[in-house]
Design a protein around this motif. Sequence first.
Motif, PDB file in Angstrom:
ATOM      1  N   TYR A  50       0.809  -1.208   0.000  1.00 14.57           N
ATOM      2  CA  TYR A  50       0.000   0.000   0.000  1.00 14.57           C
ATOM      3  C   TYR A  50       0.849   1.267   0.000  1.00 14.57           C
ATOM      4  O   TYR A  50       0.626   2.167  -0.791  1.00 14.57           O
ATOM      5  N   CYS A  51       1.800   1.350   0.929  1.00 19.18           N
ATOM      6  CA  CYS A  51       2.528   2.612   1.099  1.00 19.18           C
ATOM      7  C   CYS A  51       3.999   2.539   0.690  1.00 19.18           C
ATOM      8  O   CYS A  51       4.673   3.554   0.632  1.00 19.18           O
ATOM      9  N   GLY A  52       4.514   1.332   0.465  1.00 17.10           N
ATOM     10  CA  GLY A  52       5.904   1.198   0.042  1.00 17.10           C
ATOM     11  C   GLY A  52       6.912   1.183   1.180  1.00 17.10           C
ATOM     12  O   GLY A  52       8.114   1.137   0.930  1.00 17.10           O
ATOM     13  N   GLN A  53       6.435   1.222   2.428  1.00 16.49           N
ATOM     14  CA  GLN A  53       7.356   1.182   3.565  1.00 16.49           C
ATOM     15  C   GLN A  53       8.097  -0.145   3.567  1.00 16.49           C
ATOM     16  O   GLN A  53       7.496  -1.190   3.407  1.00 16.49           O
ATOM     17  N   GLU A  54       9.412  -0.086   3.742  1.00 21.18           N
ATOM     18  CA  GLU A  54      10.211  -1.305   3.784  1.00 21.18           C
ATOM     19  C   GLU A  54      10.551  -1.658   5.224  1.00 21.18           C
ATOM     20  O   GLU A  54      10.893  -0.796   6.020  1.00 21.18           O
ATOM     21  N   TYR A  55      10.426  -2.934   5.531  1.00 24.84           N
ATOM     22  CA  TYR A  55      10.767  -3.482   6.847  1.00 24.84           C
ATOM     23  C   TYR A  55      11.859  -4.507   6.636  1.00 24.84           C
ATOM     24  O   TYR A  55      11.820  -5.288   5.675  1.00 24.84           O
ATOM     25  N   ARG A  56      12.845  -4.505   7.537  1.00 24.87           N
ATOM     26  CA  ARG A  56      13.985  -5.418   7.395  1.00 24.87           C
ATOM     27  C   ARG A  56      14.371  -5.944   8.773  1.00 24.87           C
ATOM     28  O   ARG A  56      14.362  -5.207   9.755  1.00 24.87           O
ATOM     29  N   LEU A  57      14.743  -7.239   8.818  1.00 22.45           N
ATOM     30  CA  LEU A  57      15.248  -7.805  10.062  1.00 22.45           C
ATOM     31  C   LEU A  57      16.589  -7.184  10.395  1.00 22.45           C
ATOM     32  O   LEU A  57      17.418  -6.973   9.502  1.00 22.45           O
ATOM     33  N   LYS A  58      16.798  -6.901  11.665  1.00 24.65           N
ATOM     34  CA  LYS A  58      18.091  -6.386  12.107  1.00 24.65           C
ATOM     35  C   LYS A  58      19.171  -7.438  11.861  1.00 24.65           C
ATOM     36  O   LYS A  58      18.892  -8.632  11.976  1.00 24.65           O
ATOM     37  N   PRO A  59      20.371  -7.013  11.526  1.00 25.22           N
ATOM     38  CA  PRO A  59      21.463  -7.980  11.355  1.00 25.22           C
ATOM     39  C   PRO A  59      21.646  -8.821  12.616  1.00 25.22           C
ATOM     40  O   PRO A  59      21.640  -8.294  13.731  1.00 25.22           O
TER      41      PRO A  59
END
Length: 66
Positions: A50-59
């Motif tokens: 919907y909004c393009g927000q990216e989520y990523r796991l912390k290293p």
Amino acid sequence: MSDVNAPTGVIEVDAEDLPISCPGPHTPLWNMHPKVFLDVATTGAAMCSYCGQEYRLKPGAKVHGH
């Protein structure tokens, strides 16, 4: 020209934060959209459709199976 609804960057999450959904609990009302659950455990990152927000796991985050 920038889009005021555009995400401001990548949100890093830890394994304890899973499951991840967008919009998050601190999203202002004017920026709401339907809730979407994102699978960052499988690939390490996901983007809201919907909004393009990216989520990523912390290293180094360790995701444990259920």
